[in-house]
Design a protein around this motif. Structure first.
Motif, PDB file in Angstrom:
ATOM      1  N   LEU A  50     -15.258 -36.680  -2.699  1.00  0.00           N
ATOM      2  CA  LEU A  50     -14.327 -35.985  -3.590  1.00  0.00           C
ATOM      3  C   LEU A  50     -13.931 -34.625  -3.029  1.00  0.00           C
ATOM      4  N   ARG A  54     -10.160 -33.534  -2.425  1.00  0.00           N
ATOM      5  CA  ARG A  54      -9.630 -32.335  -3.092  1.00  0.00           C
ATOM      6  C   ARG A  54      -9.209 -31.253  -2.115  1.00  0.00           C
ATOM      7  N   ALA A  76     -15.519 -41.744 -13.587  1.00  0.00           N
ATOM      8  CA  ALA A  76     -14.788 -40.479 -13.669  1.00  0.00           C
ATOM      9  C   ALA A  76     -15.595 -39.421 -14.417  1.00  0.00           C
ATOM     10  N   VAL A  81     -14.171 -36.590 -12.271  1.00  0.00           N
ATOM     11  CA  VAL A  81     -12.909 -36.960 -11.636  1.00  0.00           C
ATOM     12  C   VAL A  81     -11.838 -36.996 -12.721  1.00  0.00           C
ATOM     13  N   THR A  82     -10.730 -36.336 -12.473  1.00  0.00           N
ATOM     14  CA  THR A  82      -9.659 -36.299 -13.472  1.00  0.00           C
ATOM     15  C   THR A  82      -8.965 -37.660 -13.554  1.00  0.00           C
ATOM     16  N   GLU A  85      -6.542 -37.989 -10.717  1.00  0.00           N
ATOM     17  CA  GLU A  85      -7.191 -38.349  -9.449  1.00  0.00           C
ATOM     18  C   GLU A  85      -7.552 -39.834  -9.426  1.00  0.00           C
ATOM     19  N   MET A  86      -8.026 -40.355 -10.538  1.00  0.00           N
ATOM     20  CA  MET A  86      -8.379 -41.777 -10.600  1.00  0.00           C
ATOM     21  C   MET A  86      -7.131 -42.642 -10.400  1.00  0.00           C
ATOM     22  N   VAL A  90      -8.259 -42.499  -6.215  1.00  0.00           N
ATOM     23  CA  VAL A  90      -9.612 -43.057  -6.142  1.00  0.00           C
ATOM     24  C   VAL A  90      -9.583 -44.540  -6.506  1.00  0.00           C
TER      25      VAL A  90
END
Length: 176
Positions: A50, A54, A76, A81-82, A85-86, A90
């Motif tokens: 991550l 990031r 998440a 994890v936002t 982002e997912m 991700v």
């Protein structure tokens, strides 16, 4: 003659283990790749993946070997994890159960996502075997950057991993 050969093999094995144990892989610096691959199983791996994502050093992250009972929302929440982002970056892989199948699962994901450069994030003691299995599973045109998560393995972990590495190399015909 056989005793000498056996003695030589034992000595080579022991020297190989010492070299393996004393030269664990190191973290990589800021190197840009298309994706970061994180096989589950060791402390700090997902956090490092991550961090790479990031920091902008990779555009996507593939987590291989996620337990099928773990849902994306649980993942998440566990790793902060936002939702954005997912959605964008991700991907969780649920098929792998060991290092070899992590490599196979990742190779499939690389092919379907046109990945040409990947950062492999795994524990320092696990890196050589994970990299060998991955190299054996992916096309030669995919570049792998090794990014090891530092750890403090005990002698038993090192011994087991060294033997697993040797077995992997033998089953691959010493290529990779």
């Amino acid at each position: 003659m056989i005793a000498r050969l056996a003695g030589f093999l034992v000595l080579a094995y022991a020297i190989g283990f010492v070299v393996f144990a004393l030269t664990l892989q190191a973290p990589a610096g800021h190197i840009k790749t298309d994706a970061v691959l994180v096989p589950t199983g060791g402390a700090g791996r997902i956090a490092r993946g991550l961090e790479v994502l990031r920091d902008g050093d990779a555009k996507q992250m593939f987590v291989s070997g996620v337990d099928p009972e773990v849902k994306a929302k649980e993942f998440a929440k566990e790793f902060d994890v936002t939702a954005r982002e997912m959605r964008c970056c991700v991907t969780l892989g649920y098929l792998a159960v060991d290092t070899r199948s992590n490599a196979g699962e990742a190779a499939q994901w690389f092919a379907s996502n046109d990945i040409r450069t990947v950062r492999l994030v795994t524990t320092d003691w696990h890196m050589r075997r994970a990299a060998a299995e991955l190299a054996y599973s992916i096309p030669e045109n995919v570049t792998v950057v090794e990014d090891a998560v530092p750890s403090v393995p005990n002698l038993g972990q090192l011994y087991l991993e060294y033997n697993k590495l040797l077995a992997a190399l033998v089953t691959q015909g010493w290529t990779g």
